[in-house]
Motif scaffolding. Sequence first.
Motif, PDB file in Angstrom:
ATOM      1  N   VAL A  48       0.907  -1.191   0.068  1.00 37.15           N
ATOM      2  CA  VAL A  48      -0.047   0.038   0.186  1.00 37.15           C
ATOM      3  C   VAL A  48       0.933   1.415  -0.094  1.00 37.15           C
ATOM      4  O   VAL A  48       0.734   2.134  -0.808  1.00 37.15           O
ATOM      5  CB  VAL A  48      -0.905  -0.082   1.231  1.00 37.15           C
ATOM      6  N   PRO A  49       1.922   1.279   0.760  1.00 38.66           N
ATOM      7  CA  PRO A  49       2.644   2.769   0.837  1.00 38.66           C
ATOM      8  C   PRO A  49       3.142   2.999  -0.588  1.00 38.66           C
ATOM      9  O   PRO A  49       3.321   4.056  -0.972  1.00 38.66           O
ATOM     10  CB  PRO A  49       3.855   2.156   1.884  1.00 38.66           C
ATOM     11  N   ALA A  50       3.666   2.117  -1.382  1.00 37.39           N
ATOM     12  CA  ALA A  50       4.291   2.148  -2.604  1.00 37.39           C
ATOM     13  C   ALA A  50       3.211   2.711  -3.496  1.00 37.39           C
ATOM     14  O   ALA A  50       3.296   3.637  -4.494  1.00 37.39           O
ATOM     15  CB  ALA A  50       5.045   1.050  -3.113  1.00 37.39           C
ATOM     16  N   VAL A  51       1.861   2.044  -3.622  1.00 36.72           N
ATOM     17  CA  VAL A  51       0.749   2.369  -4.580  1.00 36.72           C
ATOM     18  C   VAL A  51       0.271   3.652  -3.995  1.00 36.72           C
ATOM     19  O   VAL A  51       0.238   4.576  -5.079  1.00 36.72           O
ATOM     20  CB  VAL A  51      -0.353   1.354  -4.296  1.00 36.72           C
ATOM     21  N   ILE A  52       0.431   4.292  -2.768  1.00 39.50           N
ATOM     22  CA  ILE A  52      -0.032   5.727  -2.392  1.00 39.50           C
ATOM     23  C   ILE A  52       1.099   6.633  -2.877  1.00 39.50           C
ATOM     24  O   ILE A  52       0.713   7.609  -3.547  1.00 39.50           O
ATOM     25  CB  ILE A  52      -0.105   5.811  -0.920  1.00 39.50           C
ATOM     26  N   ALA A  53       2.219   6.286  -2.881  1.00 39.34           N
ATOM     27  CA  ALA A  53       3.302   7.173  -3.056  1.00 39.34           C
ATOM     28  C   ALA A  53       3.436   7.552  -4.666  1.00 39.34           C
ATOM     29  O   ALA A  53       3.562   8.732  -5.065  1.00 39.34           O
ATOM     30  CB  ALA A  53       4.723   6.677  -2.683  1.00 39.34           C
ATOM     31  N   GLU A  54       3.201   6.404  -5.316  1.00 41.13           N
ATOM     32  CA  GLU A  54       3.032   6.823  -6.834  1.00 41.13           C
ATOM     33  C   GLU A  54       2.062   7.668  -7.163  1.00 41.13           C
ATOM     34  O   GLU A  54       1.920   8.450  -8.141  1.00 41.13           O
ATOM     35  CB  GLU A  54       2.878   5.157  -7.769  1.00 41.13           C
ATOM     36  N   VAL A  55       0.534   7.542  -6.628  1.00 41.41           N
ATOM     37  CA  VAL A  55      -0.407   8.363  -6.952  1.00 41.41           C
ATOM     38  C   VAL A  55      -0.157   9.857  -6.484  1.00 41.41           C
ATOM     39  O   VAL A  55      -0.298  10.845  -7.277  1.00 41.41           O
ATOM     40  CB  VAL A  55      -1.770   7.814  -6.356  1.00 41.41           C
ATOM     41  N   ARG A  56       0.151   9.706  -5.311  1.00 38.88           N
ATOM     42  CA  ARG A  56       0.572  11.223  -4.453  1.00 38.88           C
ATOM     43  C   ARG A  56       1.632  11.929  -5.212  1.00 38.88           C
ATOM     44  O   ARG A  56       1.540  13.019  -5.304  1.00 38.88           O
ATOM     45  CB  ARG A  56       1.161  10.923  -3.221  1.00 38.88           C
ATOM     46  N   ASP A  57       2.671  11.243  -5.866  1.00 33.82           N
ATOM     47  CA  ASP A  57       3.992  11.995  -6.215  1.00 33.82           C
ATOM     48  C   ASP A  57       3.992  12.083  -7.576  1.00 33.82           C
ATOM     49  O   ASP A  57       4.984  12.691  -8.109  1.00 33.82           O
ATOM     50  CB  ASP A  57       5.195  11.520  -5.600  1.00 33.82           C
ATOM     51  N   ALA A  58       3.204  11.279  -8.491  1.00 37.40           N
ATOM     52  CA  ALA A  58       3.447  11.186  -9.760  1.00 37.40           C
ATOM     53  C   ALA A  58       2.058  11.440 -10.675  1.00 37.40           C
ATOM     54  O   ALA A  58       1.591  10.426 -11.163  1.00 37.40           O
ATOM     55  CB  ALA A  58       4.230  10.063 -10.197  1.00 37.40           C
ATOM     56  N   PRO A  92       5.576   2.139   6.324  1.00 36.31           N
ATOM     57  CA  PRO A  92       6.349   3.249   6.105  1.00 36.31           C
ATOM     58  C   PRO A  92       5.631   4.270   5.107  1.00 36.31           C
ATOM     59  O   PRO A  92       4.946   4.096   4.411  1.00 36.31           O
ATOM     60  CB  PRO A  92       7.472   2.592   5.324  1.00 36.31           C
ATOM     61  N   ILE A  93       6.333   5.594   5.212  1.00 32.50           N
ATOM     62  CA  ILE A  93       6.091   6.561   4.051  1.00 32.50           C
ATOM     63  C   ILE A  93       7.178   6.288   3.100  1.00 32.50           C
ATOM     64  O   ILE A  93       8.266   6.538   3.360  1.00 32.50           O
ATOM     65  CB  ILE A  93       5.928   7.808   4.641  1.00 32.50           C
ATOM     66  N   LEU A  94       6.897   5.993   1.636  1.00 33.06           N
ATOM     67  CA  LEU A  94       7.934   5.953   0.829  1.00 33.06           C
ATOM     68  C   LEU A  94       7.949   7.285   0.082  1.00 33.06           C
ATOM     69  O   LEU A  94       7.008   7.884  -0.630  1.00 33.06           O
ATOM     70  CB  LEU A  94       7.646   4.753   0.057  1.00 33.06           C
ATOM     71  N   ASP A  95       9.298   7.627  -0.704  1.00 37.47           N
ATOM     72  CA  ASP A  95       9.335   8.575  -1.671  1.00 37.47           C
ATOM     73  C   ASP A  95       8.933   7.800  -2.765  1.00 37.47           C
ATOM     74  O   ASP A  95       9.068   6.720  -3.098  1.00 37.47           O
ATOM     75  CB  ASP A  95      10.759   9.282  -1.591  1.00 37.47           C
ATOM     76  N   LEU A  96       8.937   8.841  -4.036  1.00 35.37           N
ATOM     77  CA  LEU A  96       8.689   8.034  -5.215  1.00 35.37           C
ATOM     78  C   LEU A  96       9.514   7.362  -5.920  1.00 35.37           C
ATOM     79  O   LEU A  96       9.242   6.042  -6.291  1.00 35.37           O
ATOM     80  CB  LEU A  96       8.286   9.240  -6.460  1.00 35.37           C
ATOM     81  N   ASP A  97      10.787   7.469  -5.786  1.00 31.11           N
ATOM     82  CA  ASP A  97      11.946   6.716  -6.107  1.00 31.11           C
ATOM     83  C   ASP A  97      11.661   5.200  -5.443  1.00 31.11           C
ATOM     84  O   ASP A  97      11.736   4.010  -6.240  1.00 31.11           O
ATOM     85  CB  ASP A  97      13.332   7.118  -5.938  1.00 31.11           C
ATOM     86  N   ALA A  98      11.728   5.144  -4.223  1.00 31.37           N
ATOM     87  CA  ALA A  98      11.459   4.027  -3.508  1.00 31.37           C
ATOM     88  C   ALA A  98      10.291   3.301  -3.880  1.00 31.37           C
ATOM     89  O   ALA A  98      10.092   1.739  -3.944  1.00 31.37           O
ATOM     90  CB  ALA A  98      11.575   4.221  -2.132  1.00 31.37           C
ATOM     91  N   ALA A  99       9.148   3.879  -4.025  1.00 32.39           N
ATOM     92  CA  ALA A  99       7.956   3.365  -4.453  1.00 32.39           C
ATOM     93  C   ALA A  99       7.816   2.553  -5.801  1.00 32.39           C
ATOM     94  O   ALA A  99       7.509   1.534  -5.991  1.00 32.39           O
ATOM     95  CB  ALA A  99       6.975   4.216  -4.490  1.00 32.39           C
ATOM     96  N   ILE A 100       8.712   3.344  -6.670  1.00 33.38           N
ATOM     97  CA  ILE A 100       8.776   2.789  -8.030  1.00 33.38           C
ATOM     98  C   ILE A 100       9.482   1.362  -8.028  1.00 33.38           C
ATOM     99  O   ILE A 100       9.260   0.595  -8.639  1.00 33.38           O
ATOM    100  CB  ILE A 100       9.550   3.753  -9.024  1.00 33.38           C
ATOM    101  N   ARG A 101      10.764   1.418  -7.485  1.00 25.91           N
ATOM    102  CA  ARG A 101      11.572   0.139  -6.924  1.00 25.91           C
ATOM    103  C   ARG A 101      10.880  -0.932  -6.435  1.00 25.91           C
ATOM    104  O   ARG A 101      10.900  -2.088  -6.998  1.00 25.91           O
ATOM    105  CB  ARG A 101      12.876   0.487  -6.269  1.00 25.91           C
ATOM    106  N   HIS A 102      10.150  -0.462  -5.403  1.00 22.66           N
ATOM    107  CA  HIS A 102       9.318  -1.595  -4.784  1.00 22.66           C
ATOM    108  C   HIS A 102       8.238  -2.196  -5.821  1.00 22.66           C
ATOM    109  O   HIS A 102       8.069  -3.210  -5.792  1.00 22.66           O
ATOM    110  CB  HIS A 102       8.512  -0.975  -3.331  1.00 22.66           C
ATOM    111  N   ARG A 103       7.446  -1.457  -6.538  1.00 25.88           N
ATOM    112  CA  ARG A 103       6.516  -1.976  -7.243  1.00 25.88           C
ATOM    113  C   ARG A 103       6.930  -2.608  -8.342  1.00 25.88           C
ATOM    114  O   ARG A 103       6.454  -3.805  -8.957  1.00 25.88           O
ATOM    115  CB  ARG A 103       5.689  -0.447  -7.722  1.00 25.88           C
ATOM    116  N   ARG A 104       8.210  -2.267  -8.813  1.00 30.14           N
ATOM    117  CA  ARG A 104       8.616  -3.109  -9.989  1.00 30.14           C
ATOM    118  C   ARG A 104       9.209  -4.751  -9.590  1.00 30.14           C
ATOM    119  O   ARG A 104       8.987  -5.502 -10.392  1.00 30.14           O
ATOM    120  CB  ARG A 104      10.017  -2.153 -10.843  1.00 30.14           C
ATOM    121  N   GLN A 105       9.894  -4.370  -8.417  1.00 27.04           N
ATOM    122  CA  GLN A 105      10.317  -5.703  -8.112  1.00 27.04           C
ATOM    123  C   GLN A 105       9.226  -6.803  -7.617  1.00 27.04           C
ATOM    124  O   GLN A 105       9.392  -7.895  -8.131  1.00 27.04           O
ATOM    125  CB  GLN A 105      11.269  -5.401  -6.703  1.00 27.04           C
ATOM    126  N   ARG A 106       8.244  -6.239  -7.035  1.00 28.73           N
ATOM    127  CA  ARG A 106       6.983  -6.947  -6.722  1.00 28.73           C
ATOM    128  C   ARG A 106       6.341  -7.427  -7.880  1.00 28.73           C
ATOM    129  O   ARG A 106       5.740  -8.526  -8.095  1.00 28.73           O
ATOM    130  CB  ARG A 106       6.174  -6.159  -5.858  1.00 28.73           C
TER     131      ARG A 106
END
Length: 361
Positions: free
Chosen positions: A91-101, A192-206
């Motif tokens: 969920v944190p990565a999904v939120i970060a992608e929408v919030r920051d991109a 956690p609260i993720l920044d956009l770069d960390a969110a993108i890495r997480h989402r791609r790996q998953r």
Amino acid sequence: MVVHRLSKDEARRIAIHAQLLDAPRPVDLVEVVDRLTVLQIDPTAAIAPNADLVLWSRLGSTYDPADLTRAVEHDRTLVETVAYVRPPRDVPAVIAEVRDAETYPAMTEWLTVNEPFRRDILALLAEKGPLLSRDVPDTSVRPWPSSGWTNNRNVTKMLEALALRGHVAISGRKGRQRYWDLPERVYPPDLPILDLDAAIRHRRQRRLAALGIARSTGPQIPGEPPYAGDAGEEAVVEGTPGTWRVHPAYLGLPFQGRTALLSPFDRLIHDRVRAEQIFEYEYVLEMYKPKEKRRWGYFALPVLHRDRLIGKLDATADRRAGTLVVNAVHEDVPFTAEMAAAVRAEISDLAGWLGLAVTGV
């Protein structure tokens, strides 16, 4: 860097293994969703809702839809987000992608204008949540502009926009209606609260762990994109153009296939281009076509046998009559006796899981 060279057989087996469609079957519902990363929520129930069909394809007839409800609404080992069920850790990565991109400037403007509306909703949920959308007053400053089905559905549009950005959460359901609440009452407290770069890495790996093999990028597809970016390692697959990304943990594993009936929204075939290139399989969901133009049926189920997609099952659940009506089994390749028997066994298992008797061909 090493570029892996894969045959189509190897690529198919990696994809099937990643999607938990090989043998033996998995046994734990939450672990299955964690591997798949998402269960798409779709109201179409010509046979069964998509989320239930996907889980039945993996877990078999031991799967009970009540178990999914319990995991989401009571145990919170899974969570519902807009249009999907997910593991909480994503969920944190999904939120970060929408919030920051943000990719929809019109939405940004609409949310800015309707900031008082947002505050009203959060205050109401803090005081009285969880609430259905019909229990939330529409205090929007500007209506949502749409000529489609969302026109003037301001409360639902705002709640979904806030959920995608982590301001509210879906806490449960009453039939098809969703209960909305504050996220701290729904999500685990240590996310956690993720920044956009960390969110993108997480989402791609998953995403690559769920798909096994995928393109790095490609045309935009609604919903969850089937692309892996720079995750994993580079590969080429015989007879396909360009390069792929492959999850290295799946390389060289032994493979034991089985037979499975898949939802039309199953992630194994969701990327139609990948399905054609790796599986040499053509599929179109025909429920939106006029009946006379359908080749395979309203809600045809793709048929997987070992490491091949071999056909489509045209069937409908007639719950009033207590039957699973099999209109046709379309053979993309001529079925051997072993294939035909395995497909019949899966149809029988599907009917038994639904509590129906099989009729038709």
